[in-house]
Motif scaffolding. Sequence first.
Motif, PDB file in Angstrom:
ATOM      1  N   THR A   3       0.881  -0.985  -0.330  1.00 38.29           N
ATOM      2  CA  THR A   3       0.284   0.032  -0.067  1.00 38.29           C
ATOM      3  C   THR A   3       0.689   0.640  -0.487  1.00 38.29           C
ATOM      4  OG1 THR A   3      -1.547  -1.378   1.476  1.00 38.29           O
ATOM      5  CG2 THR A   3      -2.102   1.175   0.837  1.00 38.29           C
ATOM      6  N   GLU A   4       1.897   1.880   0.796  1.00 45.24           N
ATOM      7  CA  GLU A   4       3.158   2.176   1.236  1.00 45.24           C
ATOM      8  C   GLU A   4       4.054   2.992  -0.001  1.00 45.24           C
ATOM      9  OE1 GLU A   4       2.023   0.991   5.234  1.00 45.24           O
ATOM     10  OE2 GLU A   4       2.625  -0.050   3.199  1.00 45.24           O
ATOM     11  N   VAL A 116      -2.372   3.784   4.970  1.00 44.56           N
ATOM     12  CA  VAL A 116      -1.063   3.295   5.439  1.00 44.56           C
ATOM     13  C   VAL A 116      -0.632   2.858   6.708  1.00 44.56           C
ATOM     14  CG1 VAL A 116      -0.804   3.971   3.162  1.00 44.56           C
ATOM     15  CG2 VAL A 116       0.411   5.473   5.277  1.00 44.56           C
ATOM     16  N   THR A 121       5.524   7.361   6.216  1.00 48.22           N
ATOM     17  CA  THR A 121       5.219   7.374   5.211  1.00 48.22           C
ATOM     18  C   THR A 121       3.233   8.468   5.269  1.00 48.22           C
ATOM     19  OG1 THR A 121       5.842   5.533   3.971  1.00 48.22           O
ATOM     20  CG2 THR A 121       3.930   6.537   2.609  1.00 48.22           C
TER      21      THR A 121
END
Length: 144
Positions: A3-4, A116, A121
């Motif tokens: 996802t990040e 996230v 992030t």
Amino acid sequence: GLTERAFVELAIATDDQAVKLLDLGTRASQPDLRELATEIGAARRTELSRLHGLLDTAAVQYVNNHQGHDMPGMPTNEEITALAGSGAGFDSMFVKLVRAHLDESSVVVRSAAQSVSDEPTRVVAKLMETDRIDFLKRLGHLPV
């Protein structure tokens, strides 16, 4: 995580295009607009170094998976080329494209800030969200 990484790669691709757009802002006829464009451009460059920093920390090589895609918040090469070739309508066209970038990318970064799990992030996504809200306000105050 994935996802990040997906968010960071999309954000870098978007900011790279935004920088091309904002660099054209020097052609705006209104001094206030030129100044704001320069400031947003500088903010995007700072953001890019933060984003690349996140990948470096994770020892991940940046790959632009979004080359030529029309993504939310990402000015397209066609739009940038059309703007570069525009005459009297430059300022209003420029503002429209910058507003779309800020509006649409704020949605992307807001959802990233919530989804996230990686703290560094998330911090960058939150900074990006604040940046877009602030610049949208300031763009709204310009008489274009």
